[in-house]
Scaffold this motif. Structure first.
Motif, short mmCIF file in Angstrom:
data_model
loop_
_atom_site.label_atom_id
_atom_site.label_comp_id
_atom_site.label_asym_id
_atom_site.label_seq_id
_atom_site.Cartn_x
_atom_site.Cartn_y
_atom_site.Cartn_z
N GLU A 397 -1.46 44.37 22.77
CA GLU A 397 -1.13 42.89 23.14
C GLU A 397 -2.08 42.74 22.70
N VAL A 421 4.25 32.48 24.48
CA VAL A 421 4.13 32.89 26.13
C VAL A 421 4.19 31.59 26.48
N ARG A 424 0.66 30.61 32.52
CA ARG A 424 0.55 31.02 33.67
C ARG A 424 0.36 32.60 32.51
N THR A 425 1.55 33.24 31.94
CA THR A 425 1.18 34.30 31.13
C THR A 425 0.22 34.79 30.21
N LEU A 426 -0.24 33.50 29.98
CA LEU A 426 -1.32 33.48 28.40
C LEU A 426 -2.61 33.90 29.80
N GLU A 428 -3.18 35.14 32.64
CA GLU A 428 -3.31 36.69 33.01
C GLU A 428 -3.38 38.07 32.22
N LYS A 429 -2.80 37.29 31.01
CA LYS A 429 -3.32 38.84 30.07
C LYS A 429 -4.43 38.96 29.78
#
Length: 444
Positions: A397, A421, A424-426, A428-429
């Motif tokens: 990932e 994505v 927010r998800t991006l 966080e990752k």
């Protein structure tokens, strides 16, 4: 605030008066009677302002200005003029002079002009420093490859230590890039234009060690025909890299310690000491203090070498750097061979990420070269090293995120669309993997 000033005037009374005014106001002042003397003593990148009379015997103030402008167009020069020289001074300002003062002038007038000139000089030098740091950082990123947090920290440490006059000890496993880091410490520091001499202590027979390091005079021992300059003397002014320092014989450790302490050495068979200016960078796999406790290394030398320490993480501890390094080595091998490099399927990338790489970067480079030659899948002969599925997925990932950020120059919206994505998800990752948008924005 900068406070260095050079005053050039052939009249002793003016030199004395100006020096007194400026010294009482807290400035560091040098005075010269002739422009030629000023040029002879002017340091490179002088961090201050020049005040010069226009009419002087020999080289005049305008000629001095021209010479100074040729070397550093941003160096502020304030001209002191007589009444008849005002038109000439105005023309000189068009050519780059910072200001001119007509004699007689008051201390307040001089101080006001000088302080403004020093403020400008400070801004110019700070801007240069920032540009230089940015340039060095960019160059280092292409030399020490990797986006892992460990590699980013290592680059910061290298940039900080490169300019400091201290010995450095590098610890790392075989193949982790210790000599490359040592070379960066040299190339990005003030000794870059001097010799960099690398010596593998484990590869030199003990009987030849002293002559290799210190050199010898003719006839110093059987077979010593003619004078020979040793590695330490050859590196004078530069850097000596001693790899596998733990393999150095104890007798030579004592002599190396003396060289470090006294900055002097003696060739075998000689009675005269030779002064040397050296920076020592040593590399080791084991802990030198543990080696000292076991009686295999001098404790006093270990402390002399380890003024600053850099630890190079093995490749298995920074798996997120593996795809970037593999791509780099594959591309370099393809360019050397003049042939296209085959694409790397996802399954083979997973295999790269799973392998433990006991030979570290050196082993990875070999696998990449074999891949470029079309000699089978990289590491097809080794099974995955037993890492959990979660760990392998995390590494994969991180690589996907890094590739997308690099491809789109850090443009978050484009990365969101490419990877499908939400924002927010991006975010966080990226935070979890230690990725910063700024590291991927193309520099102008």
């Amino acid at each position: 605030m900068l406070n260095s000033v050079i005053v050039v005037d052939d009249e002793a009374s003016i030199r004395t008066a100006v020096e007194q005014w400026l010294s009482l106001s807290g400035f560091s002042v040098q005075v010269f009677a002739r422009a030629e003397e000023c040029l002879a003593h002017l340091p490179q990148h002088f961090p201050g302002v020049i005040i010069s009379d226009v009419r002087m015997p020999g080289m005049g103030g305008l000629q001095l200005l021209e010479r100074l402008q040729a070397d550093d167009p941003d160096l502020p020069v304030i001209l002191l003029t007589g009444h008849g020289d005002v038109p000439m001074a105005v023309e000189a300002m068009r050519s780059g002079a910072y200001d001119f003062l007509e004699k007689p002038f008051t201390p307040q007038h001089l101080l006001g002009s000088l302080r403004r000139a020093l403020e400008k000089r400070q801004l110019v030098l700070e801007n240069r420093r920032l540009h230089q740091q940015a340039d060095l950082k960019s160059r280092l990123e292409t030399t020490l490859l990797g986006m892992s947090q460990g590699l980013q920290q290592l680059r910061r440490q290298v940039l900080e230590l490169a300019g400091l006059p201290v010995n450095v000890l590098i610890r790392g496993e075989t193949g982790s890039g210790k000599e490359r880091v040592a070379r960066c410490l040299h190339d990005f520091g003030p000794r870059a234009d001097k010799p960099f001499v690398a010596l593998n202590c484990a590869a030199i027979p003990e009987a030849l060690f002293e002559a290799e390091l210190f050199g010898h005079e003719s006839g110093a021992f059987t077979g010593a025909q003619g004078k020979r300059i040793g590695k330490l003397e050859f590196a004078n002014g530069g850097t000596v890299f001693l790899d596998e320092i733990e393999s150095m014989p104890l007798a030579q450790q004592a002599k190396l310690l003396r060289v470090i302490q006294e900055q002097k050495l003696e060739r075998l068979g000689a009675n005269q000491s030779i002064s040397v200016d050296l920076r020592i960078i040593a590399a080791t796999k084991p802990d030198l203090l543990e080696e000292a406790r076991a009686g295999r290394f001098r404790e006093d030398l270990a402390y002399r070498l380890n003024v600053a320490e850099l630890r190079l993480a093995p490749l298995r501890e920074r798996r997120e750097d593996i795809p970037l390094l593999f791509e780099h080595f594959s591309r370099a091998a393809g360019e050397k061979l003049g042939r296209p490099v085959p694409a790397l399927p996802g399954a083979q990338l997973a295999q790269l990420l799973a392998h433990d790489w006991p030979g570290n970067v050196r082993e990875l480079a070999n696998a990449a070269e074999r891949h470029a030659l079309g000699l089978g899948a990289p590491n097809s002969e080794v099974a995955p090293a037993g890492h959990s599925l979660v760990a392998q997925m995390e590494a994969f990932e991180a690589q996907c995120l890094r590739a997308a950020l690099r491809q789109h120059g850090g443009e978050i919206k484009a990365v969101m669309e490419a990877l499908q994505v939400p924002r927010r998800t991006l975010n966080e990752k990226m935070q979890r993997h230690g990725l910063l948008r700024e590291d991927f924005v193309a520099r102008g």
